[in-house]
Design a protein around this motif. Sequence first.
Motif, PDB file in Angstrom:
ATOM      1  N   ARG A  56       0.833  -1.207   0.000  1.00 58.95           N
ATOM      2  CA  ARG A  56       0.000   0.000   0.000  1.00 58.95           C
ATOM      3  C   ARG A  56       0.863   1.250   0.000  1.00 58.95           C
ATOM      4  N   GLY A  59      -1.917   4.290   2.336  1.00 54.15           N
ATOM      5  CA  GLY A  59      -3.044   3.487   2.791  1.00 54.15           C
ATOM      6  C   GLY A  59      -3.853   2.879   1.671  1.00 54.15           C
ATOM      7  N   ILE A  60      -3.442   3.064   0.423  1.00 59.34           N
ATOM      8  CA  ILE A  60      -4.205   2.629  -0.750  1.00 59.34           C
ATOM      9  C   ILE A  60      -3.445   1.511  -1.460  1.00 59.34           C
ATOM     10  N   THR A 474      -0.372   9.087   6.796  1.00 53.76           N
ATOM     11  CA  THR A 474      -0.951   9.076   5.465  1.00 53.76           C
ATOM     12  C   THR A 474      -1.891  10.270   5.317  1.00 53.76           C
ATOM     13  N   LYS A 476      -5.384  11.940   3.122  1.00 56.74           N
ATOM     14  CA  LYS A 476      -6.555  11.624   2.305  1.00 56.74           C
ATOM     15  C   LYS A 476      -6.520  12.515   1.063  1.00 56.74           C
ATOM     16  N   LEU A 488      -7.662   3.531  -5.798  1.00 57.37           N
ATOM     17  CA  LEU A 488      -8.852   4.273  -5.391  1.00 57.37           C
ATOM     18  C   LEU A 488     -10.109   3.762  -6.070  1.00 57.37           C
ATOM     19  N   GLN A 491     -11.082   1.093  -3.699  1.00 53.38           N
ATOM     20  CA  GLN A 491     -11.515   1.594  -2.392  1.00 53.38           C
ATOM     21  C   GLN A 491     -11.816   3.097  -2.491  1.00 53.38           C
ATOM     22  N   GLU A 493     -13.726   4.980  -1.026  1.00 49.90           N
ATOM     23  CA  GLU A 493     -13.972   5.682   0.233  1.00 49.90           C
ATOM     24  C   GLU A 493     -12.700   6.309   0.811  1.00 49.90           C
ATOM     25  N   LEU A 494     -11.534   5.971   0.247  1.00 54.04           N
ATOM     26  CA  LEU A 494     -10.276   6.466   0.776  1.00 54.04           C
ATOM     27  C   LEU A 494      -9.870   7.822   0.216  1.00 54.04           C
ATOM     28  N   TRP A 495     -10.737   8.429  -0.624  1.00 48.49           N
ATOM     29  CA  TRP A 495     -10.389   9.751  -1.125  1.00 48.49           C
ATOM     30  C   TRP A 495     -11.632  10.591  -1.315  1.00 48.49           C
TER      31      TRP A 495
END
Length: 550
Positions: A56, A59-60, A474, A476, A488, A491, A493-495
């Motif tokens: 990652r 976090g991605i 990390t 956002k 992304l 996921q 929801e991570l940005w």
Amino acid sequence: MRAILNARVLFWIGLVTFCVVWFYGLGARVLVPTDEGRYAEMAREMVATGNWITTRLNGIKYFEKPPLQVWMNALTFELFGLGEWQARLWTGLCGLFGVAAVAFTGKRLFGPSVGRNAALVLGSSVLWAMLGHINTLDMGLSAMMTLALCALLLAQRDDASATEQRNWMLWCWAGMALAVMSKGLIGIVLPGAVLFIYTFVARDWSIWKRLHIGAGLLVFFLITTPWFVLVSLDNPEFPHFFFIHEHLQRFTSKIHHRAGPLYYFLPILLLGMVPWLGVLVQGVLQGVRNVPGTFQPKKMLLVWAGFIFFFFSISSSKLPSYILPIFPALALLLACYLERVSQRVLLLNAALLTALGIAGLALLQRVPLLANTPFELPLYQAYLPCIAVAAAIAACGGAFAMLLTRRHTTAAIAVTAFAGFLAGQCLMLGHDPLGRYAAGYALVAAVKAELTPQTRMYAVQRYEQSLPFYLQRTTKLVAHADELEFGLQQQPELWIPELDDFVTQWRAEPGKAIAIIRPDVYLDLQQLGLPMRVIGADPRRVIVTNQLQP
């Protein structure tokens, strides 16, 4: 006897000096974006999460490359803590491994003097020595491919015993597997293509009987299969992205926006081979001649260097470090040539190094003109002393080598190598003020003073590659996916895809938040009346908090 003792003393003094400078350089500079910050941060996150399978970044999910270098960086962080030299230790050791490998291989194939000169050539070549001090994947890939190349040369030499042939070929297969784990399928595709071309060029059809393919494939898949299987089980989207997007589309399209002309790598090769420009062409031509015996090692080296250079030249994705794997092969070819080099050619090579040093001194005052903003001007001016020292070392070292050429050829070669190496390291060290600016390092202390364990961090229409490592946080992403687009998509929801949504969320933040913002975007947000207090800024970024009182 006294001459022999003096030679040995000078050898050990030179070796110790080289190693001291090499290792000192690993920790002497801030980690510069993009690659250095990226791979250090990925390793930091690996240690923090304990997940050594799914790599990652911020976090991605980040699947552009296999994890060998991230693993090695993470292991170094586990053992020695976070820091610059720890982040560069793997690449530094890989660079030294390449130097040792060509020394050992040159000695076994061609004799002690070739082994010594191969180490001098590779260790002092500007591109190899510089990239040995940058936390990027290409040095790790090159070291593993050097293992494959040198093991192949040692296995296939005509006087190798059956046991030696088998053992070295297994090391060759292991080298290709580790190259795949470093940067993907090119770790086996490029050596495989070289082998095919060599077969036809040298008419050495019997080499295929000496590859130990069955046992070699077993070693190869034992090394590579576990991670590929585990990451695919945890992430079903991985195989298509990695094998199609990151390999086929990277080579055949401009999807990564790294295109360049067909001659893109030619000036990089010439500059990268300093201080050996004067013997480059003659050394390469060594590989054209036939030598007695079944196996033609110099032809193998020539095909290796030529095909890999051609492969990346026709690729639609180009970066300067891509041709690094050809340098060990060139070092061995040049070392063979240096064993019988004429005084005239060696004198010319030293004169070219002197001329480069003089040109550097003459152009010194033009360096500040490279500044794009008034903020950068003092950074370039701070670079001038190191550039001057590097140029002076090159000029004086070349001149000294010219004086030694007539009576002390070996000493002239060594002086040329050390002058080139030290000049390159000076240039690396002097770049640190510019590197600190690129990384935003001057702002780290101010941001850390505002951080609490609960503070949320945003990166608004820009992504910082080094600051997350230094802040150990990390961020956002906001309205800027950058290279994390694929992760992304998995996921979302991570940005925050839209700037307007960020404005809404920033106003509604229940606690403290910090945002790293592109300067023009900061001015737009200021016009909207967004509550922001600036805690640090430079021409590349503005860092704000939503708490208006310090």
